[in-house]
Design a protein around this motif. Structure first.
Motif, PDB file in Angstrom:
ATOM      1  N   LEU A 174       0.827  -1.208   0.000  1.00 33.95           N
ATOM      2  CA  LEU A 174       0.000   0.000   0.000  1.00 33.95           C
ATOM      3  C   LEU A 174       0.859   1.255   0.000  1.00 33.95           C
ATOM      4  N   GLY A 175       2.074   1.139   0.535  1.00 30.34           N
ATOM      5  CA  GLY A 175       3.007   2.262   0.450  1.00 30.34           C
ATOM      6  C   GLY A 175       3.388   2.549  -0.991  1.00 30.34           C
ATOM      7  N   PHE A 231       1.477   2.010  -3.579  1.00 29.72           N
ATOM      8  CA  PHE A 231       0.332   2.664  -4.217  1.00 29.72           C
ATOM      9  C   PHE A 231       0.246   4.141  -3.805  1.00 29.72           C
ATOM     10  N   GLU A 232       0.529   4.418  -2.538  1.00 30.28           N
ATOM     11  CA  GLU A 232       0.522   5.807  -2.084  1.00 30.28           C
ATOM     12  C   GLU A 232       1.608   6.613  -2.779  1.00 30.28           C
ATOM     13  N   ASN A 233       2.777   5.989  -2.923  1.00 29.37           N
ATOM     14  CA  ASN A 233       3.892   6.676  -3.586  1.00 29.37           C
ATOM     15  C   ASN A 233       3.571   6.943  -5.047  1.00 29.37           C
ATOM     16  N   LYS A 234       2.919   5.971  -5.681  1.00 27.52           N
ATOM     17  CA  LYS A 234       2.550   6.153  -7.082  1.00 27.52           C
ATOM     18  C   LYS A 234       1.519   7.275  -7.232  1.00 27.52           C
ATOM     19  N   ARG A 235       0.590   7.336  -6.290  1.00 25.19           N
ATOM     20  CA  ARG A 235      -0.484   8.340  -6.372  1.00 25.19           C
ATOM     21  C   ARG A 235      -0.002   9.734  -5.984  1.00 25.19           C
ATOM     22  N   PHE A 236       0.820   9.804  -4.938  1.00 27.15           N
ATOM     23  CA  PHE A 236       1.179  11.110  -4.406  1.00 27.15           C
ATOM     24  C   PHE A 236       2.653  11.470  -4.579  1.00 27.15           C
ATOM     25  N   GLY A 237       3.486  10.476  -4.978  1.00 25.18           N
ATOM     26  CA  GLY A 237       4.914  10.733  -5.107  1.00 25.18           C
ATOM     27  C   GLY A 237       5.265  11.333  -6.449  1.00 25.18           C
ATOM     28  N   GLU A 244      11.730   7.765  -7.903  1.00 24.50           N
ATOM     29  CA  GLU A 244      11.496   6.840  -6.807  1.00 24.50           C
ATOM     30  C   GLU A 244      10.122   6.176  -6.873  1.00 24.50           C
ATOM     31  N   VAL A 245       9.263   6.656  -7.766  1.00 26.64           N
ATOM     32  CA  VAL A 245       7.933   6.069  -7.891  1.00 26.64           C
ATOM     33  C   VAL A 245       8.050   4.659  -8.462  1.00 26.64           C
ATOM     34  N   LYS A 246       7.532   3.696  -7.744  1.00 28.85           N
ATOM     35  CA  LYS A 246       7.650   2.282  -8.119  1.00 28.85           C
ATOM     36  C   LYS A 246       6.379   1.814  -8.812  1.00 28.85           C
ATOM     37  N   SER A 247       6.553   1.005  -9.843  1.00 31.02           N
ATOM     38  CA  SER A 247       5.405   0.461 -10.555  1.00 31.02           C
ATOM     39  C   SER A 247       4.638  -0.508  -9.657  1.00 31.02           C
ATOM     40  N   THR A 248       3.323  -0.496  -9.771  1.00 28.36           N
ATOM     41  CA  THR A 248       2.478  -1.422  -9.006  1.00 28.36           C
ATOM     42  C   THR A 248       1.889  -2.515  -9.899  1.00 28.36           C
ATOM     43  N   VAL A 305      -5.297   2.106   7.803  1.00 29.47           N
ATOM     44  CA  VAL A 305      -6.548   1.915   7.059  1.00 29.47           C
ATOM     45  C   VAL A 305      -7.229   3.263   6.851  1.00 29.47           C
ATOM     46  N   ASN A 306      -7.407   3.620   5.606  1.00 35.33           N
ATOM     47  CA  ASN A 306      -8.166   4.823   5.260  1.00 35.33           C
ATOM     48  C   ASN A 306      -8.868   4.561   3.935  1.00 35.33           C
ATOM     49  N   GLN A 307      -9.581   5.532   3.453  1.00 35.90           N
ATOM     50  CA  GLN A 307     -10.355   5.328   2.231  1.00 35.90           C
ATOM     51  C   GLN A 307      -9.460   4.945   1.051  1.00 35.90           C
ATOM     52  N   PHE A 308      -8.274   5.572   0.976  1.00 36.44           N
ATOM     53  CA  PHE A 308      -7.376   5.293  -0.152  1.00 36.44           C
ATOM     54  C   PHE A 308      -6.805   3.878  -0.076  1.00 36.44           C
ATOM     55  N   THR A 309      -6.295   3.488   1.101  1.00 34.12           N
ATOM     56  CA  THR A 309      -5.683   2.154   1.215  1.00 34.12           C
ATOM     57  C   THR A 309      -6.724   1.052   1.062  1.00 34.12           C
ATOM     58  N   LEU A 310      -7.934   1.287   1.574  1.00 34.18           N
ATOM     59  CA  LEU A 310      -9.000   0.302   1.394  1.00 34.18           C
ATOM     60  C   LEU A 310      -9.332   0.134  -0.082  1.00 34.18           C
ATOM     61  N   SER A 311      -9.347   1.251  -0.802  1.00 38.54           N
ATOM     62  CA  SER A 311      -9.649   1.199  -2.235  1.00 38.54           C
ATOM     63  C   SER A 311      -8.578   0.418  -2.985  1.00 38.54           C
ATOM     64  N   CYS A 312      -7.309   0.658  -2.645  1.00 44.00           N
ATOM     65  CA  CYS A 312      -6.208  -0.044  -3.326  1.00 44.00           C
ATOM     66  C   CYS A 312      -6.218  -1.534  -2.996  1.00 44.00           C
ATOM     67  N   LEU A 313      -6.446  -1.857  -1.721  1.00 48.68           N
ATOM     68  CA  LEU A 313      -6.479  -3.256  -1.302  1.00 48.68           C
ATOM     69  C   LEU A 313      -7.613  -3.990  -1.998  1.00 48.68           C
ATOM     70  N   TYR A 314      -8.769  -3.383  -2.041  1.00 52.81           N
ATOM     71  CA  TYR A 314      -9.910  -3.992  -2.727  1.00 52.81           C
ATOM     72  C   TYR A 314      -9.605  -4.201  -4.206  1.00 52.81           C
ATOM     73  N   ASP A 315      -8.994  -3.206  -4.830  1.00 50.52           N
ATOM     74  CA  ASP A 315      -8.719  -3.288  -6.262  1.00 50.52           C
ATOM     75  C   ASP A 315      -7.780  -4.447  -6.572  1.00 50.52           C
ATOM     76  N   VAL A 316      -6.723  -4.625  -5.756  1.00 48.63           N
ATOM     77  CA  VAL A 316      -5.791  -5.734  -5.978  1.00 48.63           C
ATOM     78  C   VAL A 316      -6.498  -7.068  -5.788  1.00 48.63           C
ATOM     79  N   ILE A 317      -7.212  -7.209  -4.671  1.00 49.56           N
ATOM     80  CA  ILE A 317      -7.893  -8.471  -4.372  1.00 49.56           C
ATOM     81  C   ILE A 317      -8.931  -8.797  -5.440  1.00 49.56           C
ATOM     82  N   ASN A 318      -9.750  -7.830  -5.769  1.00 48.63           N
ATOM     83  CA  ASN A 318     -10.827  -8.070  -6.726  1.00 48.63           C
ATOM     84  C   ASN A 318     -10.301  -8.329  -8.138  1.00 48.63           C
ATOM     85  N   SER A 319      -9.285  -7.570  -8.554  1.00 47.20           N
ATOM     86  CA  SER A 319      -8.722  -7.754  -9.897  1.00 47.20           C
ATOM     87  C   SER A 319      -8.090  -9.127 -10.039  1.00 47.20           C
ATOM     88  N   ARG A 320      -7.400  -9.565  -9.003  1.00 48.65           N
ATOM     89  CA  ARG A 320      -6.765 -10.882  -9.077  1.00 48.65           C
ATOM     90  C   ARG A 320      -7.813 -12.002  -9.086  1.00 48.65           C
TER      91      ARG A 320
END
Length: 322
Positions: free
Chosen positions: A220-221, A223-229, A233-237, A256-271
């Motif tokens: 999730l770090g 994803f945060e770096n990709k979104r806000f960095g 240093e921005v790493k591909s997800t 846990v916040n709205q952004f991290t929940l969204s990213c976690l859901y997206d990874v789980i659901n996409s896979r």
């Protein structure tokens, strides 16, 4: 096979470089010989023209073709004997100017008859160990050194753990491009979740598939770096979605916040949608997971994942007492 693409590109480039270096080194040794033994140079020049001579013999259309080719072969054999004598008299081994490949089977090309050579497969496996994110753990934690003895005390259940080990080993050793199964490993700290996940990762990598291990905080770090960095240093997800097997460790330790929940859901659901296998390790129990995460996430975890509840006493503490 699903070798990590970056690993494959790098290893393929290394093989190309090895192939060229082997030929360049042989050419340098050959030039050394020519400088010291001019007759060897003349012999090699004659031998190099063998193909043209054979074509001339065949295309003349005259009788006696077989005899003339046999005579040519006899001449070449004599020249090779003479060449070997010249090198020996000058203190060189007979094969001094031969190309010395690291792998004679594939001549450092990585392929034999269009199929990947075992040496390149091994190189990709070793690269997979490094790119998996498991570091030294993958060399020290395996199915072979996973002991059930620690589950015979302190509230553990050795019989249940034997079932888990059998299931996970079967999953890993039979892993293929068509395999699709997700596991949720639940239980307190030090109960072997990471050890068994590492053992699975090693077996799947050994079969030629791309495995990525990451903590929930690390993923999730990224994803945060990709979104806000910004910057280099921005790493591909992308690999969180594409890896043949993704192992997310320590779910529940992340913010846990709205952004991290969204990213976690997206990874789980996409896979799930793409039938990509995922392991999730957590110290949380079912009630704690339901309290911490949204219904969208929990419904997928408990609906699409096989739960494996680990029980017992912290193995690290048991080892310290022993």
């Amino acid at each position: 096979m699903g070798y990590n693409r970056e690993d494959y590109v790098r290893i393929k480039a290394e093989y190309t470089n090895k192939y060229l270096k082997a030929r360049q080194a042989a050419d340098a040794r050959r030039q050394e010989i020519y400088a010291k033994i001019p007759e060897a140079h003349r012999i090699d020049a004659v031998l190099a023209g063998t193909g043209r001579e054979i074509m001339r013999i065949i295309t003349t259309g005259k009788e006696g073709t077989d005899e003339r080719i046999a005579a040519l072969k006899a001449r070449n054999d004599e020249l090779l004997i003479r060449r070997a004598e010249l090198l020996k008299d000058s203190g060189y081994p007979e094969d001094y100017s031969d190309i010395r490949y690291e792998c004679d089977k594939c001549a450092d090309s990585g392929y034999v008859d269009g199929k990947m050579c075992e040496c390149m497969k091994r190189a990709l496996v070793l690269a997979g160990y490094e790119s998996s994110g498991l570091g030294g753990l993958i060399r020290s934690q395996s199915f072979e050194n996973f002991s059930l003895d620690y589950y015979k005390v302190g509230g553990g259940n050795a019989d249940m753990m034997q079932m888990f080990v059998t299931a996970l080993r079967g999953f890993a050793e039979g892993f293929s491009a068509d395999t699709y199964r997700n596991y949720l490993l639940l239980g307190g700290t030090g109960l072997g979740k990471t050890h068994l996940s590492t053992a699975v990762a090693k077996a799947v990598i050994d079969r030629g598939f791309d495995v990525l291990y990451v903590t929930a905080v690390g993923m999730l770090g990224d994803f945060e770096n990709k979104r806000f960095g910004s910057g280099d240093e921005v790493k591909s997800t992308e690999r969180y979605y594409s890896a043949d097997l993704l192992i997310i460790d320590d779910l529940g330790t992340e913010v846990v916040n709205q952004f991290t929940l969204s990213c976690l859901y997206d990874v789980i659901n996409s896979r799930i949608n793409n039938r990509k296998c995922t392991f999730i390790n957590t110290n949380l129990n079912k009630k704690e997971i339901e309290a911490k995460y949204s219904e969208r996430i929990t419904s997928r975890l408990f609906g699409e994942y096989y739960p494996l509840p680990f029980a017992g006493t912290d193995i690290r503490k048991q080892k310290m007492k022993r």
